[in-house]
Design an enzyme around this catalytic site. Structure first.
Site, short mmCIF file in Angstrom:
data_model
loop_
_atom_site.label_atom_id
_atom_site.label_comp_id
_atom_site.label_asym_id
_atom_site.label_seq_id
_atom_site.Cartn_x
_atom_site.Cartn_y
_atom_site.Cartn_z
N LYS A 1 80.89 66.99 29.44
CA LYS A 1 82.25 66.78 29.97
C LYS A 1 83.29 67.72 29.36
CE LYS A 1 81.72 61.93 31.34
NZ LYS A 1 82.32 60.61 31.38
N ASP B 1 87.46 59.64 35.49
CA ASP B 1 87.30 58.49 34.57
C ASP B 1 88.69 57.90 34.32
OD1 ASP B 1 84.53 58.55 34.14
OD2 ASP B 1 84.71 60.00 32.50
P1 NAP Z 1 81.52 58.02 22.77
O1 NAP Z 1 82.33 59.24 23.04
O2 NAP Z 1 80.18 58.15 22.13
O3 NAP Z 1 82.42 57.01 21.88
C1 NAP Z 1 81.89 55.81 21.41
C2 NAP Z 1 82.99 54.99 20.74
O4 NAP Z 1 82.43 53.72 20.37
C3 NAP Z 1 83.55 55.60 19.46
O5 NAP Z 1 84.91 55.29 19.33
C4 NAP Z 1 82.73 54.88 18.38
O6 NAP Z 1 83.38 54.80 17.12
C5 NAP Z 1 82.64 53.48 18.98
N1 NAP Z 1 81.52 52.71 18.44
C6 NAP Z 1 80.19 52.89 18.68
N2 NAP Z 1 79.47 51.96 18.02
C7 NAP Z 1 80.35 51.20 17.32
C8 NAP Z 1 80.23 50.09 16.44
N3 NAP Z 1 79.02 49.57 16.16
N4 NAP Z 1 81.35 49.53 15.94
C9 NAP Z 1 82.57 50.04 16.24
N5 NAP Z 1 82.76 51.10 17.06
C10 NAP Z 1 81.66 51.68 17.59
O7 NAP Z 1 81.25 57.21 24.13
P2 NAP Z 1 82.14 57.18 25.46
O8 NAP Z 1 81.66 58.22 26.40
O9 NAP Z 1 83.56 57.15 25.08
O10 NAP Z 1 81.67 55.76 26.09
C11 NAP Z 1 81.98 54.52 25.48
C12 NAP Z 1 81.47 53.37 26.36
O11 NAP Z 1 82.18 53.39 27.59
C13 NAP Z 1 80.00 53.47 26.74
O12 NAP Z 1 79.45 52.17 26.72
C14 NAP Z 1 80.01 53.99 28.16
O13 NAP Z 1 78.90 53.57 28.92
C15 NAP Z 1 81.28 53.35 28.68
N6 NAP Z 1 81.89 54.09 29.80
C16 NAP Z 1 82.13 53.40 30.95
C17 NAP Z 1 82.70 54.07 32.02
C18 NAP Z 1 82.95 53.32 33.28
O14 NAP Z 1 83.14 53.96 34.32
N7 NAP Z 1 82.98 52.01 33.26
C19 NAP Z 1 83.04 55.43 31.93
C20 NAP Z 1 82.81 56.10 30.71
C21 NAP Z 1 82.22 55.41 29.65
P3 NAP Z 1 83.29 56.02 16.05
O15 NAP Z 1 84.29 57.03 16.52
O16 NAP Z 1 83.66 55.39 14.77
O17 NAP Z 1 81.88 56.52 16.09
#
Ligand code: NAP
Length: 290
Positions: A74, A110
């Site tokens: 992305k 998004d």
């Molecule tokens: P990402 O860039 O990998 O970011 C993950 C985030 O989650 C970071 O802030 C991370 O914190 C935090 N995190 C992970 N494990 C954790 C834990 N055990 N305790 C506390 N914080 C934790 O992922 P992303 O692309 O932003 O996606 C995040 C979620 O959104 C995913 O589940 C994805 O499937 C979902 N999503 C949904 C849509 C939709 O259309 N509904 C679109 C995009 C994403 P740190 O910074 O401390 O590592």
């Protein structure tokens, strides 16, 4: 497949990512294209990071009309595009590319999909106080669109520096202070009593860790609107906790469907059949096709 006619006139769209096998976007988009009787086909392409530039050149060469972009491309895809929509440029991430006669333009649906999901659920973020959990890619898109819409933001993240970086980018763009705190039970308790809306933009609660939540019912007051962007499972532990507390909830499925619908509309110039896309997404998630 039934009623499937691929001819010399068929147009192509798709999704690039690595991995891409889990993506339900091909199911959602092809169901929508069939419903509308459009002569398009949507395909998954697994693209390795080192091949990203060649893949984007190939999009032009093969006259592929549109692509969705998923992890890990992305951000990395941006240098290969000709133009960026203003919001995508500010966010620094693209999830949708439109091929306008050889000119590739990047968008971030998004962000706009999240906003559309809120509005569809009767929630206007203007002037609302929003606590966002997480500071990854999705959180960044959500922070920008909410700031643009005039919400007051507070970001909590496990890694504080990432929250600070995200907040600084949003503040620079909109000239508005965004508060940040380290994610902890104490800080959650403090900030949730201030908030109108809570957004979980972390991956906590996502399958297979379906029993996990950062926020439990004791921290939620009934007036708080809880939006969990995790869409697998369809109803997360956080949503259950919020419902138990008497709170209104919005699930990640709505955002997923709208980010797809807004991309569909850019590629085809037609209004997306949102309900068909929603039904197909639910079917795929219930069957575990991702
Ligand atoms: P990402 O860039 O990998 O970011 C993950 C985030 O989650 C970071 O802030 C991370 O914190 C935090 N995190 C992970 N494990 C954790 C834990 N055990 N305790 C506390 N914080 C934790 O992922 P992303 O692309 O932003 O996606 C995040 C979620 O959104 C995913 O589940 C994805 O499937 C979902 N999503 C949904 C849509 C939709 O259309 N509904 C679109 C995009 C994403 P740190 O910074 O401390 O590592």
């Amino acid at each position: 497949m039934e009623n499937w006619h691929i001819s010399g006139k068929t147009k192509f769209c798709g999704v690039i990512g690595d991995p891409v096998e889990h993506s339900i976007s091909p199911l959602i988009h092809n169901a929508a294209l069939r419903k509308m009787g459009l002569d398009y086909l949507y395909l998954p392409f697994r693209v390795k990071i080192e091949d990203l530039g060649k893949a984007i050149e190939g999009m032009k060469a093969l006259n592929i009309k549109g692509l969705n972009v998923t992890l890990p491309h992305k951000v990395a895809v941006i240098p290969f595009l000709d133009e960026l929509d203003h919001l995508a440029e500010k966010i620094g991430a693209v999830n949708t590319i439109v091929n306008n006669d050889g000119v590739l333009k990047g968008y971030n649906t998004d962000a706009t999909g999240f906003l559309q999901a809120l509005l569809e659920n009767g929630v206007d973020p203007k002037g609302r106080r929003v606590v966002i959990l997480g500071a990854g890619g999705a959180s960044r898109a959500i922070s920008f669109i909410l700031a643009r819409e005039g919400a007051d933001l507070l970001i909590l993240n496990r890694t504080l520096d990432k929250a600070k970086e995200c907040a600084a980018r949003v503040s620079r763009t909109f000239g508005k202070k965004v508060k940040v705190l380290k994610l902890s039970k104490e800080n959650l308790a403090k900030t949730l009593s201030w908030a109108d809306i809570l957004v979980n933009a972390t991956s906590v609660g996502m399958s297979p860790n379906v029993g996990e939540t950062l926020v439990t019912s004791d921290l939620i007051e009934s007036g708080l609107i809880v939006f969990d962007i995790v869409y697998n499972p369809l109803k997360t532990k956080l949503q259950r906790e919020a419902e138990y507390a008497g709170s209104e909830t919005i699930g990640g499925l709505d955002m997923l469907v709208w980010q797809g619908a807004l991309a569909f509309e850019r590629w085809t110039g037609r209004k997306a059949p949102v309900e068909v896309m929603r039904e197909e997404a639910i079917k795929a998630l219930e069957k575990g096709e991702n």
